[in-house]
Design a protein around this motif. Structure first.
Motif, PDB file in Angstrom:
ATOM      1  N   SER A  54     -25.442 -13.171  47.638  1.00 62.79           N
ATOM      2  CA  SER A  54     -25.452 -12.256  46.496  1.00 62.79           C
ATOM      3  C   SER A  54     -24.090 -12.301  45.820  1.00 62.79           C
ATOM      4  O   SER A  54     -23.058 -12.177  46.490  1.00 62.79           O
ATOM      5  CB  SER A  54     -25.769 -10.827  46.954  1.00 62.79           C
ATOM      6  OG  SER A  54     -25.660  -9.923  45.866  1.00 62.79           O
ATOM      7  N   GLN A  55     -24.094 -12.515  44.506  1.00 61.02           N
ATOM      8  CA  GLN A  55     -22.854 -12.612  43.738  1.00 61.02           C
ATOM      9  C   GLN A  55     -22.928 -11.686  42.522  1.00 61.02           C
ATOM     10  O   GLN A  55     -23.953 -11.633  41.843  1.00 61.02           O
ATOM     11  CB  GLN A  55     -22.647 -14.040  43.229  1.00 61.02           C
ATOM     12  CG  GLN A  55     -22.656 -15.115  44.282  1.00 61.02           C
ATOM     13  CD  GLN A  55     -21.318 -15.213  44.999  1.00 61.02           C
ATOM     14  OE1 GLN A  55     -20.345 -14.590  44.592  1.00 61.02           O
ATOM     15  NE2 GLN A  55     -21.267 -16.019  46.055  1.00 61.02           N
ATOM     16  N   ILE A  64     -21.921  -9.129  32.631  1.00 59.14           N
ATOM     17  CA  ILE A  64     -21.929  -9.010  34.086  1.00 59.14           C
ATOM     18  C   ILE A  64     -23.042  -9.899  34.616  1.00 59.14           C
ATOM     19  O   ILE A  64     -24.195  -9.791  34.199  1.00 59.14           O
ATOM     20  CB  ILE A  64     -22.156  -7.555  34.531  1.00 59.14           C
ATOM     21  CG1 ILE A  64     -20.976  -6.691  34.069  1.00 59.14           C
ATOM     22  CG2 ILE A  64     -22.313  -7.472  36.044  1.00 59.14           C
ATOM     23  CD1 ILE A  64     -21.156  -5.223  34.360  1.00 59.14           C
ATOM     24  N   ILE A  65     -22.695 -10.805  35.518  1.00 57.85           N
ATOM     25  CA  ILE A  65     -23.636 -11.740  36.098  1.00 57.85           C
ATOM     26  C   ILE A  65     -23.963 -11.308  37.523  1.00 57.85           C
ATOM     27  O   ILE A  65     -23.062 -11.044  38.324  1.00 57.85           O
ATOM     28  CB  ILE A  65     -23.058 -13.174  36.136  1.00 57.85           C
ATOM     29  CG1 ILE A  65     -22.502 -13.581  34.763  1.00 57.85           C
ATOM     30  CG2 ILE A  65     -24.123 -14.158  36.617  1.00 57.85           C
ATOM     31  CD1 ILE A  65     -23.511 -13.613  33.670  1.00 57.85           C
ATOM     32  N   HIS A  66     -25.237 -11.226  37.807  1.00 58.69           N
ATOM     33  CA  HIS A  66     -25.660 -10.939  39.185  1.00 58.69           C
ATOM     34  C   HIS A  66     -26.628 -12.021  39.632  1.00 58.69           C
ATOM     35  O   HIS A  66     -27.611 -12.317  38.944  1.00 58.69           O
ATOM     36  CB  HIS A  66     -26.332  -9.578  39.291  1.00 58.69           C
ATOM     37  CG  HIS A  66     -26.882  -9.302  40.672  1.00 58.69           C
ATOM     38  ND1 HIS A  66     -26.054  -9.122  41.767  1.00 58.69           N
ATOM     39  CD2 HIS A  66     -28.146  -9.204  41.129  1.00 58.69           C
ATOM     40  CE1 HIS A  66     -26.798  -8.924  42.839  1.00 58.69           C
ATOM     41  NE2 HIS A  66     -28.073  -8.966  42.481  1.00 58.69           N
ATOM     42  N   TYR A  67     -26.348 -12.620  40.778  1.00 58.61           N
ATOM     43  CA  TYR A  67     -27.201 -13.666  41.349  1.00 58.61           C
ATOM     44  C   TYR A  67     -27.530 -13.319  42.781  1.00 58.61           C
ATOM     45  O   TYR A  67     -26.679 -12.840  43.536  1.00 58.61           O
ATOM     46  CB  TYR A  67     -26.495 -15.027  41.308  1.00 58.61           C
ATOM     47  CG  TYR A  67     -27.238 -16.086  42.105  1.00 58.61           C
ATOM     48  CD1 TYR A  67     -28.303 -16.772  41.546  1.00 58.61           C
ATOM     49  CD2 TYR A  67     -26.879 -16.383  43.426  1.00 58.61           C
ATOM     50  CE1 TYR A  67     -29.003 -17.730  42.274  1.00 58.61           C
ATOM     51  CE2 TYR A  67     -27.568 -17.336  44.161  1.00 58.61           C
ATOM     52  CZ  TYR A  67     -28.629 -18.006  43.582  1.00 58.61           C
ATOM     53  OH  TYR A  67     -29.326 -18.952  44.296  1.00 58.61           O
ATOM     54  N   VAL A  68     -28.776 -13.578  43.171  1.00 51.73           N
ATOM     55  CA  VAL A  68     -29.166 -13.458  44.576  1.00 51.73           C
ATOM     56  C   VAL A  68     -30.150 -14.581  44.873  1.00 51.73           C
ATOM     57  O   VAL A  68     -31.084 -14.829  44.111  1.00 51.73           O
ATOM     58  CB  VAL A  68     -29.789 -12.075  44.882  1.00 51.73           C
ATOM     59  CG1 VAL A  68     -31.011 -11.806  44.016  1.00 51.73           C
ATOM     60  CG2 VAL A  68     -30.137 -11.963  46.369  1.00 51.73           C
ATOM     61  N   GLY A  69     -29.875 -15.306  45.958  1.00 51.86           N
ATOM     62  CA  GLY A  69     -30.762 -16.408  46.306  1.00 51.86           C
ATOM     63  C   GLY A  69     -30.102 -17.402  47.233  1.00 51.86           C
ATOM     64  O   GLY A  69     -29.103 -17.111  47.898  1.00 51.86           O
ATOM     65  N   GLY A  70     -30.654 -18.604  47.257  1.00 53.75           N
ATOM     66  CA  GLY A  70     -30.144 -19.646  48.127  1.00 53.75           C
ATOM     67  C   GLY A  70     -28.765 -20.120  47.718  1.00 53.75           C
ATOM     68  O   GLY A  70     -28.330 -19.950  46.579  1.00 53.75           O
ATOM     69  N   TRP A  71     -28.076 -20.752  48.658  1.00 55.47           N
ATOM     70  CA  TRP A  71     -26.695 -21.188  48.409  1.00 55.47           C
ATOM     71  C   TRP A  71     -26.420 -22.495  49.143  1.00 55.47           C
ATOM     72  O   TRP A  71     -27.112 -22.844  50.108  1.00 55.47           O
ATOM     73  CB  TRP A  71     -25.703 -20.122  48.870  1.00 55.47           C
ATOM     74  CG  TRP A  71     -24.348 -20.230  48.206  1.00 55.47           C
ATOM     75  CD1 TRP A  71     -23.215 -20.771  48.717  1.00 55.47           C
ATOM     76  CD2 TRP A  71     -24.019 -19.773  46.894  1.00 55.47           C
ATOM     77  NE1 TRP A  71     -22.177 -20.692  47.811  1.00 55.47           N
ATOM     78  CE2 TRP A  71     -22.650 -20.083  46.668  1.00 55.47           C
ATOM     79  CE3 TRP A  71     -24.718 -19.156  45.875  1.00 55.47           C
ATOM     80  CZ2 TRP A  71     -21.993 -19.780  45.487  1.00 55.47           C
ATOM     81  CZ3 TRP A  71     -24.073 -18.848  44.697  1.00 55.47           C
ATOM     82  CH2 TRP A  71     -22.725 -19.167  44.508  1.00 55.47           C
ATOM     83  N   SER A  72     -25.432 -23.224  48.653  1.00 54.53           N
ATOM     84  CA  SER A  72     -24.971 -24.449  49.309  1.00 54.53           C
ATOM     85  C   SER A  72     -23.460 -24.530  49.135  1.00 54.53           C
ATOM     86  O   SER A  72     -22.847 -23.662  48.504  1.00 54.53           O
ATOM     87  CB  SER A  72     -25.639 -25.680  48.692  1.00 54.53           C
ATOM     88  OG  SER A  72     -25.152 -25.899  47.373  1.00 54.53           O
ATOM     89  N   ILE A  73     -22.856 -25.574  49.653  1.00 53.71           N
ATOM     90  CA  ILE A  73     -21.417 -25.764  49.492  1.00 53.71           C
ATOM     91  C   ILE A  73     -21.046 -25.863  48.019  1.00 53.71           C
ATOM     92  O   ILE A  73     -19.985 -25.419  47.582  1.00 53.71           O
ATOM     93  CB  ILE A  73     -20.938 -27.033  50.241  1.00 53.71           C
ATOM     94  CG1 ILE A  73     -21.215 -26.892  51.738  1.00 53.71           C
ATOM     95  CG2 ILE A  73     -19.465 -27.287  49.989  1.00 53.71           C
ATOM     96  CD1 ILE A  73     -20.479 -25.757  52.405  1.00 53.71           C
TER      97      ILE A  73
END
Length: 231
Positions: A54-55, A64-73
């Motif tokens: 979550s970012q 304002i940016i909100h992200y939630v989900g998968g992640w990688s390097i």
């Protein structure tokens, strides 16, 4: 719209029924968790329960940016949801629900944005289809609603790197449809077609009979659309 080098999200365009489950099904390594938490210190969070990142951060464009989900390097990856808010009044400006790769829209996704067009009208644009490095790429459904005069336009067709290219269907109203041909986002030609039900229109589009003739016939005083694919 979004000017943030770290996130690399540039909205080039805007209902897909995605699952509300964010969780990544594969085991996530510690370096991916660390990459998530170090992306935006103080506002980044990793959920061990759901294996998602979550970012939340603010851009220099007062968003304002909100992200939630998968992640990688390399950043956002896999399925995720991203929301853009106006930091002054808290209103939702845009949202994307779909696949990410290297923090870019990549894969199948649903993007919606509200903005002012060149005439100063407030419009909402929804784009559903395939994406490649933030640009609509492949078969796209796009709907534009003018929130001031309530006019609606619908586009079904192919795009290449965010530009209309090739055959498409453009709906003017419930019964009038134009078969429009584009090249690098420039109009080339069109011919009118008449369709008399959403089911026929959607089937025609689904099977991509863009080079076919929609022929109006009469059979026992009933209007029928015969659709045949050109060889």
């Amino acid at each position: 719209m979004i000017n943030n080098n770290k996130f690399k999200i540039l909205f080039v365009l805007a209902a897909l029924f995605f699952t509300n489950t964010y969780a990544q099904t594969i085991e996530v390594s510690q370096d991916i968790k660390d990459a998530c938490k170090s992306f935006e210190k103080g506002t980044a969070f990793w959920s061990d329960t759901e294996n998602v990142c979550s970012q939340t951060f603010k851009t220099k464009d007062a968003e304002i940016i909100h992200y939630v989900g998968g992640w990688s390097i390399e950043g956002a990856a896999g399925y995720g949801q991203l929301y853009v808010y106006n930091s002054k009044d808290g209103s939702l400006i845009a949202s994307y629900k779909g696949q990410f790769q290297d923090s870019s829209f990549h894969g199948f996704g649903h993007f919606e944005e509200t903005y002012f067009n060149t005439d100063g009208d407030n419009v909402t644009r929804t784009s559903i289809g395939n994406w490649d490095k933030n640009a609509a790429h492949g078969f796209i459904y796009q709907k534009i609603v003018n929130n001031d005069n309530h006019e609606v336009s619908i586009f079904y067709g192919d795009m290449i790197n965010g530009q209309k290219d090739g055959n498409s269907l453009v709906f003017k109203d419930k019964y009038i449809v134009d078969n429009v041909i584009w090249k690098e986002n420039k109009y080339l030609s069109h011919k009118p077609s008449q369709l008399f039900s959403d089911e026929i229109a959607n089937a025609w589009i689904q099977y991509k009979y863009f080079d076919s003739a929609a022929i109006l016939q009469k059979d026992n005083d009933m209007k029928i659309i015969q659709i045949s694919k050109n060889k």
